[in-house]
Enzyme design. Structure first.
Site, PDB file in Angstrom:
ATOM      1  N   ASN A  12       0.863  -1.180   0.000  1.00  0.00           N
ATOM      2  CA  ASN A  12       0.000   0.000   0.000  1.00  0.00           C
ATOM      3  C   ASN A  12       0.898   1.229   0.000  1.00  0.00           C
ATOM      4  OD1 ASN A  12      -1.837   2.009   0.435  1.00  0.00           O
ATOM      5  ND2 ASN A  12      -2.397   1.380   2.519  1.00  0.00           N
ATOM      6  N   TRP A  13       1.012   1.859  -1.167  1.00  0.00           N
ATOM      7  CA  TRP A  13       1.945   2.993  -1.292  1.00  0.00           C
ATOM      8  C   TRP A  13       1.363   4.287  -0.743  1.00  0.00           C
ATOM      9  CZ3 TRP A  13       4.315   2.234  -6.904  1.00  0.00           C
ATOM     10  CH2 TRP A  13       5.225   1.169  -6.860  1.00  0.00           C
ATOM     11  N   LYS A  14       0.096   4.300  -0.417  1.00  0.00           N
ATOM     12  CA  LYS A  14      -0.553   5.506   0.134  1.00  0.00           C
ATOM     13  C   LYS A  14      -0.265   6.697  -0.800  1.00  0.00           C
ATOM     14  CE  LYS A  14      -0.173   3.282   4.573  1.00  0.00           C
ATOM     15  NZ  LYS A  14       0.007   3.353   5.997  1.00  0.00           N
ATOM     16  N   HIS A  99      -9.577   1.146   4.908  1.00  0.00           N
ATOM     17  CA  HIS A  99      -8.269   1.397   5.536  1.00  0.00           C
ATOM     18  C   HIS A  99      -8.438   2.420   6.658  1.00  0.00           C
ATOM     19  CE1 HIS A  99      -4.151   2.634   6.193  1.00  0.00           C
ATOM     20  NE2 HIS A  99      -3.818   1.465   5.672  1.00  0.00           N
ATOM     21  N   GLU A 101      -6.720   4.853   7.591  1.00  0.00           N
ATOM     22  CA  GLU A 101      -6.482   6.261   7.236  1.00  0.00           C
ATOM     23  C   GLU A 101      -7.699   6.855   6.529  1.00  0.00           C
ATOM     24  OE1 GLU A 101      -2.720   5.613   5.280  1.00  0.00           O
ATOM     25  OE2 GLU A 101      -1.869   5.094   7.232  1.00  0.00           O
ATOM     26  N   GLU A 171      -5.438  -4.884  10.526  1.00  0.00           N
ATOM     27  CA  GLU A 171      -4.401  -3.870  10.719  1.00  0.00           C
ATOM     28  C   GLU A 171      -4.679  -3.102  12.006  1.00  0.00           C
ATOM     29  OE1 GLU A 171      -2.355  -2.723   6.839  1.00  0.00           O
ATOM     30  OE2 GLU A 171      -4.159  -1.520   6.955  1.00  0.00           O
ATOM     31  N   GLY A 177       2.453   2.382  10.715  1.00  0.00           N
ATOM     32  CA  GLY A 177       3.394   3.490  10.555  1.00  0.00           C
ATOM     33  C   GLY A 177       4.076   3.903  11.842  1.00  0.00           C
ATOM     34  N   SER A 217       3.471  -2.045  10.302  1.00  0.00           N
ATOM     35  CA  SER A 217       4.921  -2.070  10.529  1.00  0.00           C
ATOM     36  C   SER A 217       5.565  -3.416  10.197  1.00  0.00           C
ATOM     37  CB  SER A 217       5.247  -1.633  11.973  1.00  0.00           C
ATOM     38  OG  SER A 217       4.828  -0.299  12.180  1.00  0.00           O
ATOM     39  N   GLY A 238       2.891  -0.863   4.263  1.00  0.00           N
ATOM     40  CA  GLY A 238       3.005   0.520   3.835  1.00  0.00           C
ATOM     41  C   GLY A 238       4.470   0.905   3.674  1.00  0.00           C
TER      42      GLY A 238
END
Ligand code: PGA
Length: 258
Positions: A12-14, A99, A101, A171, A177, A217, A238
């Site tokens: 997941n490159w965000k 997700h 975020e 998650e 992160g 992580s 990520g």
């Protein structure tokens, strides 16, 4: 939709790696990771980078691609958004939903996540539904309640066949992160809760088989232990997926036993 067998490695490159960054990442990654038929590797680049991804992946059709988000409506006046049908037309095969975020920054609640799942499925995309508790919820011993609410809400509008097309990523929000990783035993516990709820919402055989990824992580130095954990069928990554050598080290990990 057939369920992938073998572990799934999802990047997941965000909001990282535009078209240029995507091209140079993939040129390097392709030299570090050769196709393996015992696993699935899928990337979720920013939507603006998807065509650069596909052009650079070239003949490497083992490198699958998905969209990070779709709008809950089919089309219309929603500036800045992408629909599931457009993503399918652009040639992606997967879509993230739920997700943390998106839930936190954009207000994606269980109801909206449910509507996005319907759009993804209608467009023929494979949804990867993300779920997980915050640190506060964990400290209050609310893991079961939170996961049950999230999964029950997300699957509420779907018939039995559609429910079986969904894959999951557990998650824990406190591990995303932050450098904090859930212990393999924590992942096993949460995945066990999800399988119980999935059995209730679909059936036992499906709940035993459906892939549930762990995210939060994940790094080259903890990938083996996480893949070895009971009930963990892959990872959603990520930060460590942004560097071609660390992502290749993760995707080259020896597959876990379950
Ligand atoms: P992280 O992100 O690997 O940087 O913790 C995981 C995710 O948000 O999917």
């Amino acid at each position: 939709m057939t369920i992938p067998t073998g572990p799934i490695f999802a990047a997941n490159w965000k909001m990282n790696l535009g078209p240029d960054g995507t091209r140079s990442f993939l040129e390097s990654f392709k030299n570090r990771y050769s196709p393996h038929d015992d696993r699935t590797v899928v990337f979720f680049p920013p939507a603006i980078s998807i065509s650069a991804f596909q052009a650079t992946a070239g003949e490497r059709d083992d490198l699958e691609v998905g969209v990070q988000d779709v709008h809950e409506e089919a089309e219309g006046a929603h500036t800045g958004s992408v629909s599931a049908a457009m993503a399918a037309e652009a040639g992606v095969g997967w879509g993230l939903a739920g997700h943390s975020e998106r839930r936190r920054e954009f207000g994606d609640d269980d109801d909206r996540v449910a509507r996005k799942l319907v759009r993804l499925l209608d467009a023929g995309l494979r949804p990867l539904l993300c779920l997980g508790e915050t640190l506060g919820e964990r400290e209050e011993d609310r893991l079961y309640e939170v996961l049950s609410r999230q999964i029950g809400g997300a699957l509420s509008g779907l018939d039995a066949e559609s429910r079986r097309a969904i894959l999951y990523a557990y998650e824990p929000v406190w591990a995303i992160g932050t450098g904090l990783t859930a212990e393999p035993a924590d992942a096993t516990e949460a995945h066990g809760i999800l399988r119980k709820r999935i059995a209730h919402l679909t059936d036992e055989p499906h709940a035993r088989e459906v892939p549930i990824l762990y995210g939060g992580s994940v790094k080259p130095d903890n990938i083996e232990a996480l893949l070895d954990a009971d009930g963990v069928d892959g990872v959603l990554v990520g930060g460590a997926s942004l560097d071609p050598s660390s992502w290749a080290a993760i995707c080259n990990a020896s597959a876990g036993s379950d």
